[in-house]
Write an enzyme that holds these catalytic residues in place. Structure first.
Site, PDB file in Angstrom:
ATOM      1  CG  ASP A 240      -1.822   1.922   1.150  1.00 18.87           C
ATOM      2  OD1 ASP A 240      -1.709   2.042   1.445  1.00 18.87           O
ATOM      3  OD2 ASP A 240      -2.680   0.615   1.637  1.00 18.87           O
ATOM      4  CG  HIS A 241       1.070   4.522  -2.971  1.00 25.37           C
ATOM      5  ND1 HIS A 241      -0.562   4.383  -3.204  1.00 25.37           N
ATOM      6  CD2 HIS A 241       1.234   6.108  -2.809  1.00 25.37           C
ATOM      7  CE1 HIS A 241      -0.634   5.336  -3.782  1.00 25.37           C
ATOM      8  NE2 HIS A 241       0.127   6.149  -3.316  1.00 25.37           N
TER       9      HIS A 241
ATOM     10  CG  HIS B 267      -4.347   4.734  -0.304  1.00 24.64           C
ATOM     11  ND1 HIS B 267      -3.443   3.842  -0.781  1.00 24.64           N
ATOM     12  CD2 HIS B 267      -4.672   4.960  -1.940  1.00 24.64           C
ATOM     13  CE1 HIS B 267      -2.956   3.566  -1.588  1.00 24.64           C
ATOM     14  NE2 HIS B 267      -4.084   4.173  -2.452  1.00 24.64           N
TER      15      HIS B 267
ATOM     16  CE  LYS C 235       1.199   8.995  -0.189  1.00 28.19           C
ATOM     17  NZ  LYS C 235       1.447   9.196  -1.508  1.00 28.19           N
TER      18      LYS C 235
ATOM     19  CE  LYS D 225      -9.617  10.010  -8.193  1.00 33.31           C
ATOM     20  NZ  LYS D 225      -7.761   9.436  -8.009  1.00 33.31           N
TER      21      LYS D 225
HETATM   22  C1  BG6 Z   1      -4.485   4.890  -5.627  1.00 31.77           C
HETATM   23  C2  BG6 Z   1      -5.515   5.925  -6.385  1.00 31.77           C
HETATM   24  O1  BG6 Z   1      -4.156   4.240  -5.180  1.00 31.77           O
HETATM   25  O2  BG6 Z   1      -3.665   6.014  -4.931  1.00 31.77           O
HETATM   26  C3  BG6 Z   1      -5.264   6.447  -7.165  1.00 31.77           C
HETATM   27  O3  BG6 Z   1      -5.705   3.777  -7.161  1.00 31.77           O
HETATM   28  C4  BG6 Z   1      -5.396   8.331  -6.503  1.00 31.77           C
HETATM   29  O4  BG6 Z   1      -6.844   7.087  -7.834  1.00 31.77           O
HETATM   30  C5  BG6 Z   1      -3.798   7.622  -5.785  1.00 31.77           C
HETATM   31  O5  BG6 Z   1      -4.773   9.083  -7.343  1.00 31.77           O
HETATM   32  C6  BG6 Z   1      -2.748   8.470  -4.651  1.00 31.77           C
HETATM   33  O6  BG6 Z   1      -2.520   8.697  -4.134  1.00 31.77           O
HETATM   34  P1  BG6 Z   1      -0.974   9.651  -3.848  1.00 31.77           P
HETATM   35  O7  BG6 Z   1       0.251   9.205  -3.787  1.00 31.77           O
HETATM   36  O8  BG6 Z   1      -1.125  10.760  -5.302  1.00 31.77           O
HETATM   37  O9  BG6 Z   1      -1.895  10.384  -2.616  1.00 31.77           O
END
Ligand code: BG6
Length: 512
Positions: A188-189, A251, A193, A352
Site C-alpha cells: 500500500d504505497h 489508504h 510515505k 477527485k
Molecule cells: C491510488 C489510487 O491507489 O492512489 C488513485 O488508485 C489515487 O486513484 C492515488 O490517485 C493517490 O495516491 P497519492 O500518493 O497521490 O495520494
C-alpha cells in the site's frame, strides 16, 4: 530505513512483471535509482523486467533512460544511472504461459551465475489484479517459489487487492496455495510515505503526546485525502472501483490504523500488524441504517478549478458511462469500540477534482473546561488543533490560543509549525524506496497481512452494499473545484462540527 546507517540490500534479482508499464517507469525504476544513489543496492543485484514487448537488454535500458531521467528530476546523475543501467535486463514473456515461466527459471539461473545473486528472488507483480493468482501459480509450478535454507523468494503484490471481502479472501486463498504468508508482501504505497511512517515516530518517541492521545483529550479526528486531478486515463478501472473502494479500505485506513493503534511492543512486523488489526477490529461496521446518515457519496460535474481551468464532468471522461452512478467522492464517520477511542468520531473524506491536491490528518482537542477571562465566552474560543500534513508541504502544525498583544484581553489562534523540508531538505523519493528495500531485507512491517486487507473490506462492506442497492439519483452532486457535496458538510454539521478549512492554491501559485 536511513541511508546514513543502512547496509546495502542482500544479493538478489528483482523480477518485474509488467516491466513496460507506467508503475515501473514512474515509480519502481526511479526508486531503484534513489536506492542505488544512496549506496543501498549491492553489486550483486540485477533487475529482470518481463513484458510482452519484443526488446533486448539494450533496447529496454534505452526505453527506461528517458523516463527515469524525467521522474528523478534534479536527483539525476549519470554515474548512478550507468551503474543501475548495467544491472537491468529484459525478457519477453507471456505471463499466462508456463513456457515463459520455464524460460524465466533458466534466465535466473544464468543471472545468479553471472551476477552472484545467490538465488534470492523478489517478484514484483506490477500487473492487473486478474493476473496475480495465475502468475504465482505458474511460479510455483516451475519451482520458483520454493525457498531453500540459504535463499529466499518473495512476491510483492500491488493494489487493488480484491474488490470486496469475498474477492480478497479468494485471492488470499489462491496465493496461499503457492506461497507462505511470510513470502507475500502486499503493498500500500501510503505505507511508503515518510509522513505516514512518522505518525508512529511522532506518537511513540515523544513522551508528551501519548498522554493526550485518547478520548479524554481528543474531540474528534478528520482525515482528508483530497485530489485535484480527475480520473484521467483510468476511467474504465475507476468506473468499477469508485472513490470508496479505490481509497478507503486501503489508504485512509492505513492512516487511521497508525493514528489509533496502541503502542506495539516493538517495531517488529508482527507486533505492529497485530496492533493495526486490533484497531480495525474495533471499528464499528455501519449498519444499513447508519450508512444513510454516516456515509456520503458524490460525483463531480463540470466546474472550475482554483487555477481557473474549466474541467469537464466525470461523466464526460474517457471510458466513463454518460449516466455513470460511480462515486468520485466518499466520506464516512467511523467510531471505535475500545477503551482509548470510545465516543471519538473519525471523519474520513476523499475525492477527485477537489480544489487542492492535499492530504492531512486534523486532530481536534477538547476545549478548556471553562474560561476565566472576563467577557469571553467558551463558545468563542477556538479548540486546539493538531494537523499532520501528509502531502504536499509535509509537516506538523499545532494551532493553539494565545493572547493578542494589547491592553485588553483578547485571545487569538496561533500556529507552531514544523516543516520537513526545513530540517531534512527535500530528499527525492517516490515512496517505493523503503518498501522495496525492506522487502529485500525480509522486513514486512510496512506491508499488509492477509487479515489486514480482509478487515479493511469488512469495514466498508455495508456501505458498498447499501450504495449498490440504492444507486445515487442526484449525481453529479458537486461541481469540480469544490469540496464535495453539501451532505459531506452536513455529516459534521449534524454533530456540531465542521471540516477544517484547507487553503486552496491561488491561480498565481498554480501557474508557477
Ligand atoms: C491510488 C489510487 O491507489 O492512489 C488513485 O488508485 C489515487 O486513484 C492515488 O490517485 C493517490 O495516491 P497519492 O500518493 O497521490 O495520494
Amino acid at each position: 530505513m536511513s541511508s546514513e546507517t543502512a547496509a546495502p540490500a542482500p544479493p538478489c534479482v528483482m523480477i518485474i512483471f509488467g516491466a513496460g508499464g507506467d508503475l515501473t517507469k514512474r515509480k519502481l525504476i526511479p526508486a531503484l535509482f534513489h536506492l542505488c544513489h544512496g549506496g543501498l543496492l549491492p553489486d550483486t543485484f540485477a533487475v529482470l523486467g518481463l513484458d510482452r514487448l519484443d526488446l533486448d537488454d539494450g533496447a529496454y535500458r534505452d526505453l527506461l533512460a528517458a523516463e527515469v531521467r524525467q521522474h528523478v528530476g534534479s536527483a539525476w546523475d549519470a554515474q548512478t544511472w550507468d551503474r543501475l543501467c548495467g544491472q537491468l535486463h529484459y525478457m519477453k514473456a507471456d505471463f499466462t504461459d508456463v513456457e515463459s515461466h520455464m524460460a524465466l527459471c533458466e534466465h535466473l539461473t544464468r543471472l545468479d551465475a553471472d551476477r552472484g545473486t545467490e538465488g534470492n528472488y523478489l517478484f514484483y507483480l506490477a500487473v492487473p489484479p486478474s493476473l496475480f493468482g495465475g502468475i504465482t501459480r505458474l511460479l510455483g509450478e516451475v519451482g520458483l517459489t520454493a525457498e531453500a535454507a540459504d535463499d529466499w523468494r518473495r512476491v510483492i503484490i500491488e493494489k487493488p487487492f480484491g474488490h470486496d471481502l469475498e474477492s480478497a479472501q479468494d485471492l488470499n486463498r489462491m496465493l496461499h496455495e503457492t506461497l507462505d504468508e511470510e513470502q507475500i508482501y502486499r503493498i500500500d504505497h501510503y505505507l511508503g510515505k515518510e509522513t505516514v511512517q512518522n505518525i508512529m515516530v511522532f506518537r511513540f518517541s515523544n513522551g508528551f503526546i501519548e498522554p493526550l492521545w485518547n478520548r479524554q483529550h481528543i474531540d474528534h479526528v478528520q482525515i482528508t485525502v483530497a485530489e485535484s486531478v480527475g480520473v484521467e486515463h483510468r476511467g474504465a478501472y475507476y468506473e468499477e472501483a469508485g472513490a470508496l473502494r479505490d481509497m478507503i479500505p486501503n489508504h485512509l485506513l492505513v492512516l487511521l490504523g497508525f493514528l489509533a493503534m496502541e503502542p506495539p511492543n516493538s517495531f517488529d512486523s508482527c507486533a505492529v500488524r497485530d496492533e493495526i488489526n486490533k484497531v480495525l477490529d474495533a471499528i464499528q461496521p455501519l449498519t444499513p441504517e447508519q450508512v444513510l446518515t454516516h456515509a456520503v457519496r458524490g460525483q463531480y460535474g463540470e466546474g472550475s478549478m482554483p487555477s481557473r481551468e474549466q474541467v469537464q464532468a466525470y461523466r464526460s471522461s474517457p471510458g466513463v458511462a454518460p449516466n455513470s452512478r460511480t462515486e468520485t467522492f466518499a466520506a464516512l464517520k467511523l467510531t471505535m469500540d475500545n477503551w482509548r477511542w470510545a465516543g471519538v468520531p473519525f471523519y474520513l473524506r476523499t475525492g477527485k477534482r477537489l480544489p487542492a491536491q492535499y492530504t492531512e490528518v486534523a486532530i481536534q482537542f477538547k476545549k478548556a473546561p471553562t474560561t476565566m477571562f472576563k467577557g469571553m465566552d467558551l463558545e468563542d474560543m477556538n479548540p486546539d488543533m493538531m494537523v499532520l500534513r501528509i502531502q504536499p508541504d509535509e509537516g506538523i502544525q499545532l494551532g493553539f490560543s494565545a493572547k493578542v498583544p494589547g491592553p485588553t484581553m483578547r485571545i487569538g489562534t496561533v500556529n507552531m509549525d514544523f516543516c520537513y523540508a526545513d530540517y531534512f531538505g527535500n530528499a527525492p523519493a517516490t515512496g517505493y524506496e523503503t518498501l522495496i528495500y525492506d522487502c529485500m531485507h525480509g522486513d514486512a512491517t510496512l506491508f499488509k497481512h492477509a487479515d489486514t486487507v480482509e478487515k479493511g473490506w469488512e469495514i466498508v462492506e455495508s456501505v458498498m452494499d447499501v450504495w449498490q442497492a440504492l444507486p445515487a439519483r442526484n449525481f453529479p452532486n458537486y461541481a469540480a473545484g469544490t469540496w464535495g457535496p453539501e451532505a459531506a458538510e452536513d455529516l459534521l454539521r449534524n454533530d456540531g462540527r465542521r471540516w477544517r478549512p484547507i487553503a486552496t492554491p491561488s491561480p498565481t501559485r498554480c501557474g508557477q
